[in-house]
Design an enzyme around this catalytic site. Structure first.
Site, PDB file in Angstrom:
ATOM      1  N   ASP A   1     -61.150  45.543  37.766  1.00 56.53           N
ATOM      2  CA  ASP A   1     -60.270  46.677  38.051  1.00 56.53           C
ATOM      3  C   ASP A   1     -59.884  46.780  39.516  1.00 56.53           C
ATOM      4  O   ASP A   1     -60.543  46.254  40.403  1.00 56.53           O
ATOM      5  CB  ASP A   1     -60.919  47.990  37.587  1.00 56.53           C
ATOM      6  CG  ASP A   1     -62.280  48.234  38.227  1.00 56.53           C
ATOM      7  OD1 ASP A   1     -63.054  47.270  38.380  1.00 56.53           O
ATOM      8  OD2 ASP A   1     -62.587  49.396  38.567  1.00 56.53           O
TER       9      ASP A   1
ATOM     10  N   GLU B   1     -65.349  48.933  37.164  1.00 56.71           N
ATOM     11  CA  GLU B   1     -66.492  49.055  38.082  1.00 56.71           C
ATOM     12  C   GLU B   1     -66.307  50.201  39.059  1.00 56.71           C
ATOM     13  O   GLU B   1     -67.266  50.874  39.418  1.00 56.71           O
ATOM     14  CB  GLU B   1     -66.699  47.735  38.849  1.00 56.71           C
ATOM     15  CG  GLU B   1     -67.935  47.715  39.726  1.00 56.71           C
ATOM     16  CD  GLU B   1     -67.779  48.451  41.057  1.00 56.71           C
ATOM     17  OE1 GLU B   1     -68.722  49.143  41.478  1.00 56.71           O
ATOM     18  OE2 GLU B   1     -66.692  48.357  41.667  1.00 56.71           O
ATOM     19  N   GLU B   2     -65.066  50.426  39.507  1.00 58.90           N
ATOM     20  CA  GLU B   2     -64.822  51.473  40.502  1.00 58.90           C
ATOM     21  C   GLU B   2     -65.034  52.874  39.938  1.00 58.90           C
ATOM     22  O   GLU B   2     -64.966  53.851  40.673  1.00 58.90           O
ATOM     23  CB  GLU B   2     -63.392  51.349  41.054  1.00 58.90           C
ATOM     24  CG  GLU B   2     -63.103  50.046  41.791  1.00 58.90           C
ATOM     25  CD  GLU B   2     -63.832  49.928  43.121  1.00 58.90           C
ATOM     26  OE1 GLU B   2     -64.494  50.914  43.537  1.00 58.90           O
ATOM     27  OE2 GLU B   2     -63.763  48.860  43.741  1.00 58.90           O
TER      28      GLU B   2
ATOM     29  N   ARG C   1     -80.704  38.866  48.704  1.00 54.74           N
ATOM     30  CA  ARG C   1     -81.900  39.663  48.982  1.00 54.74           C
ATOM     31  C   ARG C   1     -82.654  39.978  47.692  1.00 54.74           C
ATOM     32  O   ARG C   1     -82.062  40.394  46.703  1.00 54.74           O
ATOM     33  CB  ARG C   1     -81.504  40.978  49.664  1.00 54.74           C
ATOM     34  CG  ARG C   1     -82.656  41.823  50.135  1.00 54.74           C
ATOM     35  CD  ARG C   1     -82.174  43.154  50.714  1.00 54.74           C
ATOM     36  NE  ARG C   1     -83.219  43.837  51.436  1.00 54.74           N
ATOM     37  CZ  ARG C   1     -84.171  44.573  50.870  1.00 54.74           C
ATOM     38  NH1 ARG C   1     -84.200  44.702  49.558  1.00 54.74           N
ATOM     39  NH2 ARG C   1     -85.098  45.160  51.608  1.00 54.74           N
TER      40      ARG C   1
ATOM     41  N   HIS D   1     -61.560  48.787  50.429  1.00 54.50           N
ATOM     42  CA  HIS D   1     -60.844  50.018  50.097  1.00 54.50           C
ATOM     43  C   HIS D   1     -59.842  50.408  51.176  1.00 54.50           C
ATOM     44  O   HIS D   1     -59.304  51.515  51.157  1.00 54.50           O
ATOM     45  CB  HIS D   1     -61.814  51.182  49.816  1.00 54.50           C
ATOM     46  CG  HIS D   1     -62.663  50.968  48.602  1.00 54.50           C
ATOM     47  ND1 HIS D   1     -63.189  52.017  47.860  1.00 54.50           N
ATOM     48  CD2 HIS D   1     -63.100  49.843  47.982  1.00 54.50           C
ATOM     49  CE1 HIS D   1     -63.898  51.538  46.852  1.00 54.50           C
ATOM     50  NE2 HIS D   1     -63.858  50.211  46.916  1.00 54.50           N
TER      51      HIS D   1
END
Length: 404
Positions: free
Chosen positions: A91, A149-150, A189, A376
């Site tokens: 998206d 996802e957003e 990580r 963004h």
């Protein structure tokens, strides 16, 4: 633009095998085609059609319409073995693009400003390579092309729709192109990688009146101001100093005239933390603080608290798999960044709660090419050299994990 302590350079791609380097122009083309047609959450119909057409062209079995617009594809190796999933989000964002490039968004007010177009292109490149080299691995690779996802989040609906089943997924990996790291690096990580994401909205109700006669009122602005101050003590005085957490008030709306005491004030904010032990804690503590302040002043309140995504927590074993693959591919002196974390949130967390996995950052910024604007931002873009690097890391993970 961001600043970084890491040197920037354009990698030579010597760590990427010839077949993938030869695929790079196509991967770039796919990314740019997707970039031109950005779509918001659960509306990724054109993107899904594009993905499906490519998978069909390569003879890859797949299912469309999973959790509305999602796609699940399967590539099987030469022999049976474990199942590794690769996830890519699809998206875009409601942002007007300001880049002056030939592949800029053709949809007003919508833009791929977070790199999801690149994620899809990398997953497609990986699927294309593996479909042509099934003899290079055993087991099965499952590609999960995820919507939304957003927000409001497509991972959980895809899991509920069976994306991790038939065949059952043993582990999952994913990446995020990351403009906080230069191209040619990777952030890998173990443990918490990204934060839990929670939002809250609160309406404080007082009693309005004339600004010159305050004793006849309950001033919602005064109450809200004390709530704002009191909330700052949650992290400062209630959270272990060795832990990380954020409580941010992003909105405060009240009043309509200089001589009118407002009868209500509205507050909104976000909470972030890494440790699952704090699940539910912030909602309770915020309610206690707001209730106490309002009671002191004779005000009332309504609190709407919404947990969105849990923390992204990487499994030690799968993270080591990704770390080994990345070490063989990244080329700049900065190389692998082991302690790369952010308080940003990601619904990859739901997949990582369901099966062991690793989500990592792939450096994509290049200040020399003016490709270092933050995620963004209306001028966000990334160095496309990262695309084939991402494919190579994914392929190496598949070859190591699916050895049979």
């Amino acid at each position: 633009m961001i600043s970084t302590v890491f040197p920037t350079s354009t990698p030579t791609l010597s760590g990427v095998r010839l077949a993938i380097r030869q695929l790079q122009p196509q991967i770039v083309l796919w990314r740019r085609q997707i970039h031109q047609q950005p779509e918001l959450a659960f509306r990724e119909a054109k993107t899904a059609t594009f993905i499906s057409q490519k998978l069909t062209e390569w003879g890859i079995e797949h299912e469309t319409g999973v959790a509305k617009t999602g796609i699940v594809a399967v590539v099987r190796g030469q022999k049976p073995g474990p199942v590794l999933a690769i996830r890519a989000d699809m998206d875009a964002l409601p942002i007007q693009e300001m880049n002056d490039v030939e592949y800029r968004s053709q949809q007003d007010g919508v833009m791929h400003a977070c790199g999801h177009d690149g994620h899809v292109a990398i997953a497609l490149g990986t699927a294309c390579y593996l479909a042509q080299h099934r003899d290079s691995f055993c087991g099965t690779v499952k590609f999960i092309f995820q919507p939304a996802e957003e927000g409001p989040g497509g991972a959980k609906p895809m899991i509920e729709a069976g994306a991790l089943e038939q065949p059952n997924v043993d582990a999952i990996i994913g990446l995020h192109l990351w403009n906080n790291l230069p191209v040619g690096t990777a952030g890998v990580r173990t443990g918490p990688m990204m934060a839990a994401t929670e939002f809250f909205h609160c309406t404080i109700r007082g009693r309005g009146g004339h600004g010159a006669i305050p004793h006849q009122t309950v001033d919602s602005i005064v109450v809200a101001a004390q709530v704002v101050n009191a909330i700052q003590t949650i992290v400062a005085r209630n959270i272990d100093p060795l832990q990380s957490a954020v409580v941010t008030l992003g909105e405060l709306h009240a009043g309509s005239a200089v001589n009118v005491i407002a009868d209500q004030a509205r507050l909104s904010g976000t909470v972030r933390y890494f440790d699952n032990m704090y699940e539910g804690y912030f909602a309770q503590r915020l309610d206690q603080i707001i209730s106490g302040v309002c009671q002191c002043h004779g005000a009332s309140y309504e609190l709407d608290y919404n947990p969105l995504y849990p923390p992204v927590v990487n499994d030690a074993g799968i993270t080591e798999l990704v770390r080994s693959a990345a070490l063989a591919v990244v080329e700049t002196p900065a190389g692998l960044v082991p302690e790369c974390q952010t308080m940003g949130g990601e619904d990859m967390s739901f997949f990582l709660q369901a099966v062991p996995g690793c989500y990592f950052f792939l450096g994509a910024a290049n200040q020399a090419k003016d490709l270092a604007y933050p995620h963004h931002h209306p001028r966000f873009d990334f160095d496309e050299a990262a695309l084939s690097t991402g494919v190579e890391i994914f392929v190496r993970c598949v070859e190591s994990f699916c050895q049979g």
